[in-house]
Design a protein around this motif. Sequence first.
Motif, short mmCIF file in Angstrom:
data_model
loop_
_atom_site.label_atom_id
_atom_site.label_comp_id
_atom_site.label_asym_id
_atom_site.label_seq_id
_atom_site.Cartn_x
_atom_site.Cartn_y
_atom_site.Cartn_z
N GLY A 3 50.51 153.07 48.19
CA GLY A 3 50.93 153.75 46.97
C GLY A 3 49.83 154.68 46.48
O GLY A 3 49.05 155.20 47.26
N GLY A 4 49.79 154.88 45.15
CA GLY A 4 48.77 155.74 44.56
C GLY A 4 48.96 157.21 44.87
O GLY A 4 48.03 158.00 44.80
N GLY A 5 50.20 157.59 45.28
CA GLY A 5 50.48 158.99 45.56
C GLY A 5 50.04 159.45 46.95
O GLY A 5 50.27 160.59 47.33
N LYS A 6 49.41 158.55 47.72
CA LYS A 6 48.94 158.93 49.06
C LYS A 6 50.10 158.82 50.06
O LYS A 6 50.86 157.86 50.01
N GLY A 7 50.21 159.79 50.96
CA GLY A 7 51.29 159.79 51.93
C GLY A 7 52.64 160.05 51.27
O GLY A 7 53.68 159.60 51.74
N MET A 8 52.62 160.80 50.16
CA MET A 8 53.86 161.09 49.43
C MET A 8 54.06 162.60 49.33
O MET A 8 53.13 163.31 48.96
N ARG A 9 55.24 163.07 49.69
CA ARG A 9 55.52 164.50 49.67
C ARG A 9 56.94 164.77 49.18
O ARG A 9 57.89 164.19 49.69
N VAL A 10 57.07 165.67 48.21
CA VAL A 10 58.40 166.14 47.79
C VAL A 10 58.73 167.35 48.65
O VAL A 10 57.92 168.28 48.77
N VAL A 11 59.91 167.34 49.27
CA VAL A 11 60.32 168.48 50.12
C VAL A 11 61.58 169.09 49.51
O VAL A 11 62.62 168.44 49.44
N GLU A 12 61.45 170.34 49.08
CA GLU A 12 62.56 171.02 48.39
C GLU A 12 63.58 171.58 49.37
O GLU A 12 64.76 171.58 49.11
N VAL A 46 56.60 156.10 57.55
CA VAL A 46 57.06 156.60 56.24
C VAL A 46 58.56 156.32 56.13
O VAL A 46 59.23 155.98 57.10
N PHE A 47 59.07 156.45 54.93
CA PHE A 47 60.52 156.41 54.77
C PHE A 47 60.95 157.53 53.85
O PHE A 47 60.11 158.19 53.21
N ILE A 48 62.24 157.77 53.83
CA ILE A 48 62.77 158.94 53.12
C ILE A 48 63.80 158.49 52.10
O ILE A 48 64.65 157.64 52.39
N GLU A 49 63.71 159.07 50.92
CA GLU A 49 64.74 158.78 49.91
C GLU A 49 65.04 160.05 49.13
O GLU A 49 64.27 161.02 49.15
N LYS A 50 66.16 160.05 48.45
CA LYS A 50 66.57 161.18 47.62
C LYS A 50 65.54 161.37 46.51
O LYS A 50 65.07 160.40 45.91
N PRO A 96 66.63 168.09 47.39
CA PRO A 96 65.25 167.70 47.69
C PRO A 96 65.14 166.21 48.05
O PRO A 96 65.92 165.40 47.56
N ILE A 97 64.17 165.92 48.92
CA ILE A 97 63.94 164.52 49.30
C ILE A 97 62.46 164.18 49.08
O ILE A 97 61.63 165.07 48.87
N LEU A 98 62.18 162.87 49.15
CA LEU A 98 60.82 162.39 48.96
C LEU A 98 60.41 161.62 50.21
O LEU A 98 61.13 160.72 50.64
N ILE A 99 59.29 162.01 50.80
CA ILE A 99 58.72 161.25 51.92
C ILE A 99 57.65 160.33 51.34
O ILE A 99 56.78 160.79 50.59
N LYS A 100 57.72 159.04 51.68
CA LYS A 100 56.75 158.09 51.12
C LYS A 100 56.17 157.20 52.21
O LYS A 100 56.90 156.74 53.09
N ALA A 101 54.87 156.94 52.12
CA ALA A 101 54.23 156.01 53.06
C ALA A 101 54.77 154.61 52.80
O ALA A 101 54.85 154.17 51.65
N SER A 102 55.16 153.92 53.86
CA SER A 102 55.71 152.57 53.71
C SER A 102 54.65 151.57 53.28
O SER A 102 54.92 150.62 52.56
N ALA A 103 53.39 151.80 53.73
CA ALA A 103 52.36 150.77 53.56
C ALA A 103 51.54 150.87 52.28
O ALA A 103 50.68 150.04 52.04
#
Length: 479
Positions: free
Chosen positions: A162-171, A196-200, A153-160
């Motif tokens: 926080g607060g959980g907005k623009g954040m998605r866990v993709v299984e 956005v950026f992607i991390e484990k 699984p990875i995590l997509i996160k908004a670069s700009a």
Amino acid sequence: MKKILVANRGEIAIRVMKTAQKMGIKTVAVYSTADRNAPHVRFADEAVWIGESPSNQSYLLGSKIIEVAKELNVDAIHPGYGFLSENAEFAQEAERNGIIFIGPKAKAIEIMGSKLAAKDAVMKYNIPMVPGVDHAIIDIDEAKRTATTIGFPILIKASAGGGGKGMRVVEKENDFESQMNRAISEAVAAFGDGSVFIEKYVAFSRHIEIQIMADSHGNVLYLFERECSIQRRHQKVIEEAPSSVLSPETRKKMGEAAVLVAKSCDYLGAGTVEFLYDENDNFYFLEMNTRLQVEHPVTELISGVDLVEMQIRVARGEALAIKQEDLEIKGHAMELRVYAEDPMNDFLPSVGHLDVYQLPVGEGVRVDNGFEQGMDIPIYYDPMLSKLITYGKTREESIQLMLKAIDGYKIEGVQTTLPFGKFVFEHEAFRSGHFDTNFVKKYYNGDVLKNQKAKEAEIAALIALKQYFEDQKILRLPN
């Protein structure tokens, strides 16, 4: 510093004003139309209307707030959290107008405001980071290739933001494209920036953050950690200090890493460095929040310091009066954010009228509050009513105080997160300390509370029926 304008509302505005008044500093409140009768307006020495109810017509009008500050000969502005607290332009404009911004310099806000720039800044200090990409991505094909390389699984996160907005866990890979599109569109709506950026995705992790304080004389302190793993929609609901899982060695390592993060951007004032902590005692840098945090009271209680007072002193050029070796952890503190949300309906906002609003009191109980009975909850802002904080000698004592204090709240007219808080504080996984950021996903859904409520109603009905029959017996007794 004789007069501070607090560019915020609700409980945090009152919290800042209390410390300012204790220090002999006059306070100015700003308010929107919806907040004209709010407690923070009456609490301040002076109050000024700054616009209509939507925040983009009032609390987000940086130039208007600075104009008010100049008219009233204000020396400094405290931004609280949210609104303009992490707005580099606002900090810069205040300084340009000869007003002290009680927070870091614009450059530090800018660097840490972009998750990618923040990672870039701390990289040279060899601070561990979650595997992922070191640049913003908008192209979906590139993003998919990156995700496949990192491994799901990875995590997509908004670069700009926080607060959980623009954040998605993709299984899994099949869900990637739809989740990426949703993350981008959320990021654009919330921050005006779709990168956005992607991390484990570290599946079994704890969310641990370190409070730091830096002065303009080169001194940086870390005031221990806060455990923030109980979250809904990637947003915190319950926090505690200290964490029940950190060893003294790991605490020291994380604290020292947080100090290096502060030094990487020449930081000034109060800030929080967030880490992921896994089951193998590894920790990874996530981001830095360049402001006072909602959960700062738990740190104040275990360290015995007033963080707002430290912010003010540092902002007026004073050196920190304490050294790292002077700080020690005493006792244990818990915080529950009391939101006007319905925990039985996916935590949806529950706006309405506070028909009854009574707060708990007692030794070891602190309530940072921004509302009172008879008020309407505005639809325009974050739905947090207050923060319930308890402090005890041990973690167990703090939990018990919390459960008693939750029962001490009397709120009618809206749904709140109090029943959810009770569920967590009574749950074996939380009480034992064996939990992670998946607590809500693993153990909780709205039906749990609905069933609990139905059982309580049944018991109450049986007690009432029993009492009725007892009363009937008494009535039938012969003279």
